[in-house]
Design a protein around this motif. Structure first.
Motif: not given
Length: 453
Positions: A154-161
């Protein structure tokens, strides 16, 4: 242009680069086979209506790109295959007097890093969970650290389960898993004209072919990518990209180009492999390219380039439809990530240490990039928080001679040819993290005096 022999009408300007690209395409298509002898310089010059100097320069470009070899007294030959010794583009030979090493891309060795390790090891020692010491089950490791991995992405801009994230022992294992999932021996992977050094030997070990795609100044050309995919006859399976500053050119691709490449890959039926080794160090960058085509994208990042070289942990975000296949590839190759590394990473990420180190890196790298620009000027390109800069040399400069000249002044740099997948102008990669600020300034002033203009 993938046939052999070439014809006069195949050559465009600049002639040496057109000739080199034509020979490279013929090698890639199989028209020129490993071990095949190329025509002597004079014979090829006569056949194509070129000067001998033009042919010589084209052959030199192909030698730099590791596509052919020149043997004194015998001629020039198409490379016969991978060598057991991997050629790395950084300095590694021991010397009596160690040079100022600007060849290896690492974060700045901040004193806070040592403190973070010492304090974290004490904390972790007092609360290490039993599975971290005793479990041999990869899924149990994921259940312990999946939330931490999702938080970092998420800090890298990727919202992934968490269930679509694979934790690995660094970005290189993540890259291998992605490559093994999308391609089989003989398949083609499209990549930028200059790419990360680990991709080239990885492709050789997996018996994959790399196809360099031209760059138009903003990044890989989407139209050229689609054209190359069509010309491959279905053998091109994926495109490998470094859009967020981690590539040799130290360039952050804008949103429009990311979207255009995602659309091009989708139309061409290609998987997207997005490498992001520096993670969240560049602030306010566009969303990950993978977010524009999540159903066909593998995104991988790690902690060693942005927090500490010794923290060997990587994260691979996978498309849902290919997640099970990727997990199986990882099981066969690495089984599981090292739980102790994951435990330390969790301590840093959840406790605020990681964020503090990122901010400290950004501040230090800003100063260092400003220094490079002040001393070397427009000869280098990069961005304010980059770990390295790309140093363009004059078109007639000899890259190997320039490297040797710098090393004679105790400065180690990385050759541009080590990252090239297409014949490219001479260049060097200048990494700014490993040396102290005083050493870096000393090296830059020497380079300013000795670099060809």
């Amino acid at each position: 242009m993938s046939h052999w022999p070439l014809r006069k009408e195949d050559i465009t300007r600049p002639a040496y680069r057109s000739l080199a690209q034509g020979i490279a395409a013929a090698i890639d298509s199989g028209s020129l086979r490993p071990g095949q002898r190329l025509p002597p310089h004079r014979d090829l010059a006569w056949q194509l209506g070129l000067s001998v100097q033009t042919v010589s320069r084209a052959y030199e470009e192909l030698i730099r790109a590791d596509l052919i070899s020149g043997e004194v007294g015998r001629g020039s030959f198409v490379k016969s295959g991978p060598r057991e010794t991997i050629e790395v583009p950084w300095f590694r030979a021991p010397t009596d007097r160690p040079p100022i090493d600007l060849s290896m891309m690492t974060p700045v060795a901040l004193p806070q890093i040592r403190t973070a390790w010492a304090e974290s090891l004490v904390r972790v020692a007092g609360r290490l969970p039993d599975p971290a010491m005793l479990s041999f089950r990869p899924r149990q490791t994921m259940s312990l650290y999946g939330g931490m991995a999702a938080s970092w992405l998420a800090r890298c801009g990727m919202v992934v389960p968490a269930q679509r994230i694979l934790i690995t022992n660094g970005t290189t294992p993540a890259m291998f898993v992605a490559l093994m999932t999308v391609a089989q021996p003989g398949d083609i992977i499209a990549t930028e004209a200059v790419t990360c050094h680990t991709l080239k030997p990885a492709a050789k070990h997996l018996h994959l072919r790399l196809r360099g795609i031209p760059d138009d100044g903003a990044g890989m050309d989407p139209d050229a990518l689609e054209a190359a995919a069509r010309a491959s006859g279905g053998r091109m399976k994926a495109v490998f990209l470094l859009p967020s500053g981690g590539g040799p050119l130290a360039r952050i691709m804008d949103r429009d180009r990311r979207e255009a490449l995602a659309r091009a890959a989708t139309r061409a039926g290609l998987a997207i492999l997005e490498s992001d080794p520096t993670g969240p160090i560049p602030p306010r960058r566009p969303a990950a390219l993978a977010s524009h085509a999540p159903d066909r994208s593998f995104y991988f990042t790690g902690l060693s380039k942005c927090l500490s070289p010794g923290l060997r942990l990587g994260f691979l975000a996978m498309p849902e439809a290919m997640a099970e296949a990727a997990l199986n590839r990882h099981l066969s190759m690495s089984w599981m990530a090292t739980p102790l590394m994951a435990e330390i990473a969790q301590d840093w990420i959840t406790g605020g240490t990681a964020d503090a180190l990122i901010e400290a890196q950004r501040a230090e790298l800003t100063q260092r990039n400003r220094m490079v620009q002040r001393i070397l000027g427009a000869q280098t390109q990069g961005f304010p928080h980059g770990l390295h800069r790309w140093l363009t040399l004059p078109a007639d400069a000899d890259e190997a001679e320039t490297l040797a000249h710098a090393l004679s002044h105790q400065i180690a740099l990385a050759p541009g040819a080590g990252f090239a997948t297409l014949p490219a102008p001479p260049a060097l990669r200048l990494s700014i993290g490993a040396a102290s600020m005083r050493e870096l300034e000393q090296a830059l002033r020497i380079l300013s005096a000795i670099l060809p203009r």
